[in-house]
Write a protein that holds these residues in place. Structure first.
Motif, PDB file in Angstrom:
ATOM      1  N   ILE A 225       0.700 -10.192  11.740  1.00 52.69           N
ATOM      2  CA  ILE A 225       0.473 -10.904  10.530  1.00 52.69           C
ATOM      3  C   ILE A 225      -0.171  -9.901   9.631  1.00 52.69           C
ATOM      4  CG2 ILE A 225      -0.827 -12.737   9.172  1.00 52.69           C
ATOM      5  CD1 ILE A 225      -0.680 -13.582  12.506  1.00 52.69           C
ATOM      6  N   LYS A 226       0.512  -9.467   8.410  1.00 53.35           N
ATOM      7  CA  LYS A 226      -0.147  -8.432   7.525  1.00 53.35           C
ATOM      8  C   LYS A 226      -0.850  -9.081   6.163  1.00 53.35           C
ATOM      9  CE  LYS A 226       3.881  -5.372   8.635  1.00 53.35           C
ATOM     10  NZ  LYS A 226       5.095  -4.854   8.141  1.00 53.35           N
ATOM     11  N   CYS A 227      -1.938  -8.609   5.970  1.00 52.45           N
ATOM     12  CA  CYS A 227      -2.641  -8.952   5.005  1.00 52.45           C
ATOM     13  C   CYS A 227      -2.649  -8.149   3.727  1.00 52.45           C
ATOM     14  CB  CYS A 227      -4.221  -9.363   5.474  1.00 52.45           C
ATOM     15  SG  CYS A 227      -4.161 -10.812   6.457  1.00 52.45           S
ATOM     16  N   ARG A 228      -2.909  -8.490   2.613  1.00 53.70           N
ATOM     17  CA  ARG A 228      -3.033  -7.624   1.419  1.00 53.70           C
ATOM     18  C   ARG A 228      -4.241  -6.588   1.435  1.00 53.70           C
ATOM     19  NH1 ARG A 228      -0.421  -8.101  -2.824  1.00 53.70           N
ATOM     20  NH2 ARG A 228       0.321 -10.002  -2.690  1.00 53.70           N
ATOM     21  N   ASN A 229      -5.121  -7.091   2.133  1.00 58.07           N
ATOM     22  CA  ASN A 229      -6.162  -5.781   2.356  1.00 58.07           C
ATOM     23  C   ASN A 229      -5.998  -4.883   3.336  1.00 58.07           C
ATOM     24  OD1 ASN A 229      -6.615  -7.287   4.494  1.00 58.07           O
ATOM     25  ND2 ASN A 229      -8.607  -7.975   4.048  1.00 58.07           N
TER      26      ASN A 229
END
Ligand SMILES: Cc1cc2nc3c(=O)[nH]c(=O)nc-3n(C[C@H](O)[C@H](O)[C@H](O)COP(=O)(O)OP(=O)(O)OC[C@H]3O[C@@H](n4cnc5c(N)ncnc54)[C@H](O)[C@@H]3O)c2cc1C
Length: 313
Positions: free
Chosen positions: A137-141
């Motif tokens: 899961i990739k996050c914007r931060n």
């Protein structure tokens, strides 16, 4: 066979709404080709009084429940268990301490801290399934998380906007379902007045708008006086008007709020002022992009049946 509304002149508002619902529901089971709820009401109302305030009230209530204009609501699937609306007086419950309390209880009752680990302020931008089946899961931060599996509960509006990239892409069946189910806009305007503007025992009022262009324009009002012990009403803006309401200034919203007691009770109330006002912006909120889903008017049964991406009994 189509059920038609009769003895229109002799009906009360409640009778009209009930009989209209029954007639449209009856019509829905006869339909071969889907039609909009707007067209359905026109068909069952032999008097063609679609511009009549009673008809407008019927349409306004449906638009509020389903979140979009009656022109886009499916008649065939509206009463088909797609949504089950319990209209009995005891059906609605209000968590007076707010929804956060519910979450607190779930977290507190969780057997171990690790079993329910909530991470806040993590905006997901990508869900990647690796070759070894692990999910990243990739996050914007820039933060990433790994898991054996994920359950995605993103709002339909966010899925429609493709804000989160799935790798590999979602199946055509899932993409089709996301495209076909409608997402409407219903915004709440919470208004606190300086004094009571509301009959004591009335909980909800639907204002029969004379002009159909005003439909969905804060025409349903609910009193929260009994719950918050202050002269607070909540009113709703639906569909296009719901979207437009998100661009209005507080001063413009106050003007609308002040006009509502006058419209509802027919007389101007002296010295009424707005103490506090607050509105939701579900459409422009990029974490929701709409309020709730609705059975959209679709052309074929096959496509509607594919609205859910999962096998259903
Ligand atoms: C005006 C209005 C009135 C309603 N009235 C009722 C009612 O009376 N009774 C009732 O039962 N239901 C009602 N609902 C519907 C109910 O609120 C929703 O069905 C319910 O909240 C949906 O829950 P959910 O978990 O699927 O989605 P949500 O509650 O929308 O949760 C989705 C979460 O995903 C987060 N998110 C979005 N994008 C990202 C991202 N990229 N990365 C990480 N997180 C993200 C959002 O911030 C949100 O916290 C109403 C809704 C509205 C708008």
């Amino acid at each position: 066979m189509t059920t038609r509304l009769r003895d229109f002149a002799a009906m009360s508002v409640v009778q009209f709404l009930g009989m209209s619902r029954d007639a449209v529901e009856h019509l829905s089971s006869d339909l071969e080709k889907d039609i909009s709820v707007h067209s359905a009401l026109r068909q069952v109302n032999q008097y063609q009084l679609i511009e009549d305030p009673l008809s407008q009230t019927f349409l306004a209530e449906h638009e509020f429940f389903f979140g979009d204009t009656a022109d886009t609501l499916s008649t065939k699937y509206l009463y088909d268990g797609y949504f089950e609306i319990d209209t009995s007086p005891a059906s609605d419950k209000i968590p007076v301490l707010g929804y956060t309390k519910m979450l607190d209880m779930i977290v507190q009752n969780s057997p171990t801290e690790a079993s329910l680990h909530i991470l806040l302020d993590q905006e997901v931008t990508g869900v990647d399934v690796q070759e070894d089946k692990r999910v990243v899961i990739k996050c914007r931060n820039g933060q990433t998380y790994q898991a054996g599996a994920v359950i995605v509960t993103l709002p339909l509006g966010v899925l429609k906007a493709n804000d989160v990239k799935f790798t590999p892409g979602l199946s055509p069946k899932m993409k089709g379902a996301i495209k076909r189910v409608g997402i409407g806009t219903v915004n709440k305007l919470v208004v606190e007045f300086n004094q009571r503007v509301w009959p004591n025992k009335t909980q909800q009022i639907t204002v029969a708008m004379r002009d159909s262009a005003d439909q969905g324009k804060f025409s349903i009002l609910t009193s929260f006086q009994a719950i918050v012990k202050k002269p607070v009403i909540v009113t709703y803006a639906v569909s296009q008007i719901g979207k437009q309401s998100e661009t209005l200034s507080d001063a413009e919203l106050k003007d609308i709020a002040l006009s509502r007691p006058n419209t509802s009770f027919g007389t101007a109330l002296d010295n009424v002022t707005v103490v506090n006002i607050s509105g939701t912006k579900w459409k422009s909120d990029r974490f929701s992009r709409g309020s709730y889903s609705f059975p959209a008017l679709v052309v074929t049964e096959t496509s509607t049946r594919q609205c859910t991406p999962f096998p259903m009994l």
